[in-house]
Design an enzyme around this catalytic site. Structure first.
Site, PDB file in Angstrom:
ATOM      1  N   GLU A  62      -7.132-131.992 -66.170  1.00 28.71           N
ATOM      2  CA  GLU A  62      -7.264-132.736 -64.384  1.00 28.71           C
ATOM      3  C   GLU A  62      -7.873-132.757 -63.656  1.00 28.71           C
ATOM      4  O   GLU A  62      -8.004-134.060 -63.179  1.00 28.71           O
ATOM      5  CB  GLU A  62      -6.539-131.340 -63.660  1.00 28.71           C
ATOM      6  CG  GLU A  62      -4.861-130.468 -63.578  1.00 28.71           C
ATOM      7  CD  GLU A  62      -4.698-129.920 -64.710  1.00 28.71           C
ATOM      8  OE1 GLU A  62      -6.695-129.425 -65.644  1.00 28.71           O
ATOM      9  OE2 GLU A  62      -3.794-129.611 -65.208  1.00 28.71           O
ATOM     10  N   PHE A  85       0.347-127.426 -60.634  1.00 25.58           N
ATOM     11  CA  PHE A  85       0.773-126.627 -59.635  1.00 25.58           C
ATOM     12  C   PHE A  85      -0.682-126.992 -58.606  1.00 25.58           C
ATOM     13  O   PHE A  85      -1.959-126.641 -59.138  1.00 25.58           O
ATOM     14  CB  PHE A  85       0.733-125.296 -60.378  1.00 25.58           C
ATOM     15  CG  PHE A  85       1.934-124.783 -60.950  1.00 25.58           C
ATOM     16  CD1 PHE A  85       2.910-124.073 -60.533  1.00 25.58           C
ATOM     17  CD2 PHE A  85       2.111-125.313 -62.459  1.00 25.58           C
ATOM     18  CE1 PHE A  85       4.180-124.083 -61.208  1.00 25.58           C
ATOM     19  CE2 PHE A  85       3.170-125.036 -62.854  1.00 25.58           C
ATOM     20  CZ  PHE A  85       4.140-124.242 -62.415  1.00 25.58           C
ATOM     21  N   ASP A  87      -2.180-124.595 -57.630  1.00 28.81           N
ATOM     22  CA  ASP A  87      -2.966-123.266 -57.958  1.00 28.81           C
ATOM     23  C   ASP A  87      -4.154-124.339 -58.710  1.00 28.81           C
ATOM     24  O   ASP A  87      -4.999-123.732 -59.245  1.00 28.81           O
ATOM     25  CB  ASP A  87      -2.445-122.502 -58.438  1.00 28.81           C
ATOM     26  CG  ASP A  87      -1.783-122.031 -57.938  1.00 28.81           C
ATOM     27  OD1 ASP A  87      -1.461-121.101 -56.962  1.00 28.81           O
ATOM     28  OD2 ASP A  87      -0.500-122.962 -57.625  1.00 28.81           O
ATOM     29  N   HIS A 131       0.528-119.087 -59.877  1.00 26.84           N
ATOM     30  CA  HIS A 131       0.630-120.516 -59.385  1.00 26.84           C
ATOM     31  C   HIS A 131       1.670-120.260 -58.300  1.00 26.84           C
ATOM     32  O   HIS A 131       2.969-120.831 -59.103  1.00 26.84           O
ATOM     33  CB  HIS A 131       1.584-120.256 -61.123  1.00 26.84           C
ATOM     34  CG  HIS A 131       1.911-120.776 -61.839  1.00 26.84           C
ATOM     35  ND1 HIS A 131       0.201-119.977 -62.961  1.00 26.84           N
ATOM     36  CD2 HIS A 131       1.440-121.836 -62.710  1.00 26.84           C
ATOM     37  CE1 HIS A 131       0.023-120.402 -64.134  1.00 26.84           C
ATOM     38  NE2 HIS A 131       0.414-121.643 -64.128  1.00 26.84           N
TER      39      HIS A 131
END
Lengths: 328, 332
Positions: A62, A85, A87, A131
């Protein structure tokens, strides 16, 4: 108006598709967005239609690919990048809050960072502590990021199209429990301006402010309360940066009672901020203390009985409304 | 020297190197005199890297930089009056006094920003390269970063993403021997193919990225290595990494007591000062006389002095300007 009914996922997919057709600078990036069509199916069919130059499957990195999307957006592309997600923001937050959010300001307003970061939020699926969070308050806290939180398929499509065309960095939060929700959505392209709350149900006794999936719980609660003769107004801000303070204050001045429903953690969150605004600017109109229904300050538990215990829901909203209407 | 660089180009490169040095030496004095607010990280000693690489760039190319970014900015052609005013926090600064030394950018000339976060410019450069590949094949992006950034997760992610997508990018490591106070190689485990190798190029090879180690005090060596890497990128052959061995003369930041190194060590490196080496070579090659080169240095000093006088007199931003430029639309 066309009364075609589609799901929230289909509405988002249509928004992406229409914008990719309209503007060759729009690209889609993220984990499993291509061949797989997105883990929740939002980008289904886009790879086949627009090719791998514009629909880019990324490694599970990411920091690398959201950073790349931000860099590409700073030089003129309009990437829609997916953080699977919310999270997972921890591994890429620097690129979001220190780079995307601040570049325009630090560089004296001379550039535009128009990246759209789509992400999924929310509990209710026993997905446990990593999640299930919503966390939009964290993003809204940082100056320079817009925060968009749709609750219906109609809003999802119009707000996503607006987001892709907007020249600022923004995070677009999609509640996982909404993906299957159906609603009327016109086939054609349309936009919904940011910072314009939607009154999802008009009422005169209590104002309930809610976001995303909680809008539906609030509407359920309002239905229940109507049977008791309590008239609930449900306001969906739809975006929290920018935030439509006027619509909220207008409603509070009318009803004198407020319940704020916020699936984010209680501490230093959206609900507290809105409560503070109301206390500052409409105190004399209040007939009862402002009530907040939030997620308590614990990680989201796995077991369904534990998760049900902590998440806001219609029953909790009904209870809170009953409390505020009793206090004169 | 195996390359033929036109005389004008050589003179231009020298001029930029002395301009960077003049700017940094003056910033050092100004900081010590209490004229510059905030944190300042100086590039003196590393000029050959910025100039050697950037001299290969053309219109439409991009770079990202670091907290130690003045040299990259000047080599890209940022206005030094605007830069000096920015260091002062003046309204006339290149970023209207909102960024300061660590956040100078000028997108119109391809300078996508210095950066206060170690390594954070690297994914951004990868994104710029992605945009170039899609929209403007033939142009390239260069990510400058230090040895200290080599262990940042986002840098390794960026190296991987760039290589799998075969992006037109050149990763330029400026190994200035120290990651703040740590010896540059101390925190970095490498698996050298050659027992004596001490280069980040070794790590790049693990990513499938073509990499070379370069004498970062020799501007022509850097120029030549960068030229090969940039041409590869322009041809669509993917990323390269240059590990440029260089040295920063001043501390990590201005005010750094530098307890981690000796004066002798600094003197030792200064013997291979990149500007002196280049000057000697230009004279030897008959490109310019000592007198001509000295005139260029004096011109640079004068230019910096003018920038300082201007910055001194320029106004500070109005307090109301704190609220503009957050978004493209009005403050909320």
């Amino acid at each position: 108006m066309s009364e075609r009914v589609i799901t929230f996922v289909e509405a988002l997919n249509e928004a992406l598709s229409l914008e990719m057709e309209r503007d060759p600078n729009v690209i889609v990036m993220g984990e499993d967005v291509g061949v797989y069509g997105g883990i929740f199916g939002v980008s289904k069919g886009l790879l086949e239609r627009f090719g791998s130059d514009r629909v880019i499957d990324t490694p599970i990195s990411e920091g690398g690919f959201i950073g790349a999307a931000i860099g590409a957006s700073a030089v003129g592309l309009r990437p829609v990048v997916e953080l699977m997600f919310v999270d997972f923001f921890g591994v890429t937050m620097d690129q979001i809050y220190n780079q995307a959010a601040k570049m325009r300001y630090m560089f004296g307003g001379k550039i535009k960072v128009c990246v759209t970061i789509r992400t999924t939020i929310g509990g209710g699926l026993s997905a446990a502590a990593q999640h299930s969070q919503v966390l939009y308050s964290i993003f809204a806290h940082v100056p320079g990021l817009k925060a968009i939180i749709p609750s219906t398929p109609y809003d999802a499509k119009g707000l996503l199209i607006s987001a892709i065309r907007d020249d600022n960095p923004k995070v677009f939060f999609e509640h996982k429990l909404l993906y299957g929700v159906k609603g009327p959505v016109p086939k054609e392209s349309y936009t919904i301006p940011f910072g314009v709350a939607d009154v999802k149900r008009e009422g005169s006794d209590v104002t309930v402010i809610a976001l995303a999936y909680m809008v539906h719980e609030a509407l359920k609660a309002a239905e229940e309360l109507a049977k008791e003769g309590v008239s609930v107004e449900v306001i969906d801000p739809r975006t929290i940066v920018p935030f439509d303070k006027e619509t909220v204050l207008k409603s509070v001045k009318k009803t004198g009672r407020v319940v704020i429903v916020d699936e984010d953690y209680d501490r230093c969150g959206f609900a507290s901020w809105v409560a503070a605004i109301i206390a500052d600017e409409a105190f004399e109109y209040l007939d009862a203390p402002v009530k907040r229904i939030t997620t308590p300050n614990v990680p989201i538990p796995f077991s369904p009985t534990l998760e049900r215990e902590i998440l806001p829901n219609a029953q909790k909203i009904v209870k809170a409304v009953r409390q505020v209407v009793r206090k004169i | 020297m195996s390359i033929l660089v036109p005389r004008d180009k050589l003179i231009e490169m020298y001029s930029i190197m002395v301009l960077i040095r003049a700017f940094e030496d003056r910033a050092h004095e100004l900081f010590a005199a209490g004229k510059l607010p905030g944190f300042v990280h100086l590039y003196a000693g590393e000029e050959a890297v910025a100039v050697g690489v950037i001299s290969n760039l053309v219109k439409g190319d991009y770079i990202t930089s670091t907290h130690r970014g003045h040299g990259h900015c000047i080599a890209m052609g940022c206005d030094i009056k605007g830069m000096m005013a920015e260091l002062y926090g003046k309204r006339t600064g290149i970023c209207k006094g909102k960024g300061g030394s660590m956040h100078i950018a000028d997108f119109e000339i391809g300078m996508l920003g210095a950066n206060g976060i170690v390594g954070a410019g690297v994914p951004l450069a990868v994104g710029a390269a992605l945009a170039l590949k899609y929209r403007s094949p033939g142009n390239v992006a260069v990510a400058f970063f230090g040895d200290g950034a080599m262990n940042q997760g986002c840098v390794m992610e960026a190296l991987n993403v760039a290589t799998i997508w075969k992006l037109p990018i050149v990763f330029t490591v400026e190994d200035n021997q120290y990651a703040i106070s740590m010896r540059s190689m101390a925190p970095t485990k490498l698996q050298p193919r050659v027992a004596t190798a001490r280069s980040f190029a070794e790590r790049a090879v693990g990513f499938g990225i073509t990499a070379v180690t370069v004498d970062g005090m020799d501007v022509l060596a850097v120029y030549e290595a960068a030229k090969a890497a940039i041409e590869r990128a322009r041809r669509g052959e993917g990323p390269s990494l240059l590990d440029c061995k260089t040295y920063r003369y001043y501390g990590h930041f201005e005010g750094d007591p530098m307890v981690y190194r000796s004066r002798e060590e600094i003197e030792e490196w200064r013997k291979r000062d990149p500007i002196r080496l280049f000057k000697e070579r230009l004279i030897r090659m008959g490109v310019a006389t000592e007198h001509e080169l000295e005139a260029l240095r004096e011109k640079a000093l004068k230019e910096v002095e003018e920038a300082v006088s201007r910055a001194e007199e320029d106004p500070y931003p109005e307090p109301s300007e704190a609220y503009t430029d957050v978004f493209t639309d009005p403050y909320y």
